[in-house]
Motif scaffolding. Sequence first.
Motif, PDB file in Angstrom:
ATOM      1  N   ILE A  41      42.477  43.350  52.538  1.00 24.18           N
ATOM      2  CA  ILE A  41      41.648  44.285  51.757  1.00 24.18           C
ATOM      3  C   ILE A  41      41.061  43.535  50.564  1.00 24.18           C
ATOM      4  CG2 ILE A  41      43.464  45.123  50.192  1.00 24.18           C
ATOM      5  CD1 ILE A  41      42.349  48.014  50.842  1.00 24.18           C
TER       6      ILE A  41
ATOM      7  N   GLY B 240      39.110  41.069  48.439  1.00 21.69           N
ATOM      8  CA  GLY B 240      38.556  39.753  48.769  1.00 21.69           C
ATOM      9  C   GLY B 240      39.132  39.187  50.041  1.00 21.69           C
ATOM     10  N   SER B 241      40.233  39.745  50.524  1.00 19.45           N
ATOM     11  CA  SER B 241      40.839  39.263  51.777  1.00 19.45           C
ATOM     12  C   SER B 241      40.275  39.986  52.979  1.00 19.45           C
ATOM     13  CB  SER B 241      42.363  39.451  51.708  1.00 19.45           C
ATOM     14  OG  SER B 241      42.885  38.664  50.647  1.00 19.45           O
TER      15      SER B 241
ATOM     16  N   SER C 163      46.574  37.936  52.767  1.00 16.98           N
ATOM     17  CA  SER C 163      46.921  38.497  51.465  1.00 16.98           C
ATOM     18  C   SER C 163      47.336  37.366  50.542  1.00 16.98           C
ATOM     19  CB  SER C 163      48.064  39.509  51.585  1.00 16.98           C
ATOM     20  OG  SER C 163      48.399  40.005  50.303  1.00 16.98           O
ATOM     21  N   LYS C 164      46.524  37.103  49.554  1.00 15.37           N
ATOM     22  CA  LYS C 164      46.828  36.007  48.626  1.00 15.37           C
ATOM     23  C   LYS C 164      48.186  36.250  47.973  1.00 15.37           C
ATOM     24  CE  LYS C 164      45.338  33.942  44.276  1.00 15.37           C
ATOM     25  NZ  LYS C 164      44.366  33.988  43.163  1.00 15.37           N
ATOM     26  N   SER C 165      48.428  37.467  47.514  1.00 19.58           N
ATOM     27  CA  SER C 165      49.678  37.781  46.803  1.00 19.58           C
ATOM     28  C   SER C 165      50.824  38.098  47.761  1.00 19.58           C
ATOM     29  CB  SER C 165      49.461  38.998  45.907  1.00 19.58           C
ATOM     30  OG  SER C 165      49.107  40.130  46.744  1.00 19.58           O
TER      31      SER C 165
ATOM     32  N   THR D 150      50.189  43.290  48.601  1.00 21.09           N
ATOM     33  CA  THR D 150      49.236  44.404  48.585  1.00 21.09           C
ATOM     34  C   THR D 150      49.679  45.475  49.575  1.00 21.09           C
ATOM     35  OG1 THR D 150      47.509  42.873  47.968  1.00 21.09           O
ATOM     36  CG2 THR D 150      46.798  44.996  48.846  1.00 21.09           C
TER      37      THR D 150
ATOM     38  N   GLN E 282      32.016  43.795  44.811  1.00 15.47           N
ATOM     39  CA  GLN E 282      33.333  43.346  44.341  1.00 15.47           C
ATOM     40  C   GLN E 282      33.177  42.086  43.486  1.00 15.47           C
ATOM     41  OE1 GLN E 282      35.998  41.234  46.874  1.00 15.47           O
ATOM     42  NE2 GLN E 282      37.800  41.748  45.634  1.00 15.47           N
TER      43      GLN E 282
ATOM     44  N   GLU F 266      34.142  43.270  39.798  1.00 17.24           N
ATOM     45  CA  GLU F 266      35.534  42.907  39.498  1.00 17.24           C
ATOM     46  C   GLU F 266      35.582  41.693  38.565  1.00 17.24           C
ATOM     47  OE1 GLU F 266      38.604  41.639  42.611  1.00 17.24           O
ATOM     48  OE2 GLU F 266      39.125  43.729  42.256  1.00 17.24           O
TER      49      GLU F 266
ATOM     50  N   VAL G 227      42.827  46.631  37.827  1.00 16.53           N
ATOM     51  CA  VAL G 227      43.221  47.225  39.107  1.00 16.53           C
ATOM     52  C   VAL G 227      44.723  47.494  39.152  1.00 16.53           C
ATOM     53  CG1 VAL G 227      41.355  46.005  40.268  1.00 16.53           C
ATOM     54  CG2 VAL G 227      43.654  45.041  40.323  1.00 16.53           C
TER      55      VAL G 227
ATOM     56  N   LYS H 281      47.640  51.005  40.801  1.00 14.85           N
ATOM     57  CA  LYS H 281      48.638  50.664  41.821  1.00 14.85           C
ATOM     58  C   LYS H 281      50.032  51.130  41.385  1.00 14.85           C
ATOM     59  CE  LYS H 281      46.272  46.472  43.412  1.00 14.85           C
ATOM     60  NZ  LYS H 281      46.343  45.001  43.498  1.00 14.85           N
TER      61      LYS H 281
HETATM   62  O1  LIG Z   1      44.708  39.117  48.877  1.00 20.17           O
HETATM   63  P1  LIG Z   1      45.595  40.113  48.190  1.00 20.17           P
HETATM   64  O2  LIG Z   1      46.588  39.474  47.275  1.00 20.17           O
HETATM   65  O3  LIG Z   1      46.232  41.054  49.173  1.00 20.17           O
HETATM   66  O4  LIG Z   1      44.661  40.995  47.230  1.00 20.17           O
HETATM   67  C1  LIG Z   1      43.656  41.793  47.793  1.00 20.17           C
HETATM   68  C2  LIG Z   1      42.820  42.368  46.634  1.00 20.17           C
HETATM   69  O5  LIG Z   1      43.718  43.065  45.789  1.00 20.17           O
HETATM   70  C3  LIG Z   1      43.378  43.356  44.468  1.00 20.17           C
HETATM   71  O6  LIG Z   1      42.904  44.657  44.497  1.00 20.17           O
HETATM   72  C4  LIG Z   1      42.356  42.485  43.777  1.00 20.17           C
HETATM   73  O7  LIG Z   1      41.648  43.260  42.850  1.00 20.17           O
HETATM   74  C5  LIG Z   1      41.368  41.849  44.711  1.00 20.17           C
HETATM   75  O8  LIG Z   1      40.671  40.821  44.015  1.00 20.17           O
HETATM   76  C6  LIG Z   1      42.096  41.252  45.894  1.00 20.17           C
HETATM   77  O9  LIG Z   1      41.173  40.601  46.756  1.00 20.17           O
END
Ligand SMILES: O=P(O)(O)OC[C@H]1O[C@H](O)[C@H](O)[C@@H](O)[C@@H]1O
Length: 547
Positions: free
Chosen positions: A152, A154-155, A205-207, A210, A349, A353, A508, A512
């Motif tokens: 979701i 940027g991913s 998912s970078k983090s 999510t 975005q 953002e 953001v 959450k």
């Molecule tokens: O790639 P992720 O860590 O799952 O994050 C997905 C998205 O989540 C957040 O909402 C950020 O605002 C976005 O910049 C990011 O792309």
Amino acid sequence: MTALRQSPHWQQLTSLAHSLEGQHMRDWFATDPQRTERLSASACGIHLDYSKNRVTDEVLSALYDLAREQGVEAKRDAMFSGDIINHTEQRAVLHTALRNFSGKPVMVDGQDVMPEVLATQDKIRDFTHSIHQGKRLGYTGKPLTHIVAVGIGGSFLGPKIMSEALKPYWVDGVNVHYVANVDGCHIHDVLAGLDHEQTLVVMSSKSFSTQETLQNTLTAKEWFLSAGGSQQDIAKHFIAISSNISAATEFGMAEDNIFPMWDWVGGRYSLWSAIGLPIALTIGYDNYRALLEGAFEMDNHFCSAPLEQNLPVIMAMLGVWYVNFQHAQSHVLLPYYHYLRGFPAYVQQLDMESNGKRIAGSAETVDYATGPVIWGSEGTNGQHSFHQLIHQGQVLIPADFMLPLNVPNQNDTHHAMLASNCFGQTQALMQGKTYDECYADLDGKGLDEDTRHSLAMHKTMPGNKPSNTLLFNQLDPKTLGSLVALYEHKVFVQGAIWGVNSFDQWGVELGKVLGNAVLAKLTDSDAPLDFDASTNHLINAFRNANQ
Ligand SMILES: O=P(O)(O)OC[C@H]1O[C@H](O)[C@H](O)[C@@H](O)[C@@H]1O
């Protein structure tokens, strides 16, 4: 008053804005035949006609002086050099390293990151080839012909919209499906009818934290297992792209199936990283590489062209002119090309953002406008809905039109109609139609004077509405890469002028956190409600409807 608003060139632009009141672009075109030749620029196969803007040479000169005064070039060089410019997260901003084909090192914390970047590109290449050549098979030996790309923000936006834009380059036999929303309808509709034995799930998912992406991946896992797959077969059908390797392995992703990304790449700037794997799977690695090379070419242009010929700087400073000196609060993107229909959402975005911020520098509340609302949709569709307001409404909405001069499956009649609508709209926005012209048109219609006057008033088009027109020969992967990088650097320049941090997104987070607290009350219907009356009321409505 902030230092920016007190700066000499900001003051100069403020007085220029007053001096232009009452002037009309129509007259500038009438008295200056060289206007368009002078107010056009090209780079990386993209031609920008910016002559239909509410600017004189004096305004443009003051805008470039403001850019110099605010140190845009030094800030640009700091970004490319890996300085910690994302100061609230103490990170470098180096999405440009992901498309750095110069052979030069890029240092982060004293270490050259290019070897790992290039190794990851090789991993993307080899994986893509293994899928396309039918070498990587499912647990029953079938080829993996369906890719479910879960992510979701940027991913999701980059992979989906770039793949959509490059439809003429899709590889036969591989079908990529995108899932983003946590609304179960989305994953349900995507998985329905797919053969789990031929399906590969790419979790981006970078983090790796999510909620939507984790839940959708869990649901896909349950679907796979209930369809006959077993736990040991997961490794053949699930891969992940993340900077959080430990969380990904804890989730059950095999280490070898994890494509790395890095903290110095923001989510909305990440399609150039392994987040772009679904693009490569869709269009083939060579075309994905061309996308990166196009961005690299725009990087070089941005870093070397004089400000007055620098496409990102020109577009950025025109945007500053409208937002800060013409009171525009939004900017519309109008791609006259069906395959580019998602581009407004991508830039939405990227821009909102990045520059939807209110604090400049370390802690200064700004006293000027910053990022505008970005919106838009494909032309000619918008002409039959919101163009009315852009032409005759009470708000100023600068527009970016974009048109490929050649399209796949070229049908000369259709394409000429598309181009004529694009050009006609920019012309109508610029010149409008005067009351006198409308009044004269109503001659001989048998109308009494009052009716003729009233109708002429309602038909009058004020014009003097600004637009940029971007032309390119065709939307091939390289041109698309340059186009995306153009907007990335436009956003950067505006953030540099406004002094905001374009690379964090603290705004953001609160939603959450509060959403998770509400979720706990929705999943436990006996839990006491201690929110505000409205939120409690909404939770009760949900509870009652789902007893
Ligand atoms: O790639 P992720 O860590 O799952 O994050 C997905 C998205 O989540 C957040 O909402 C950020 O605002 C976005 O910049 C990011 O792309």
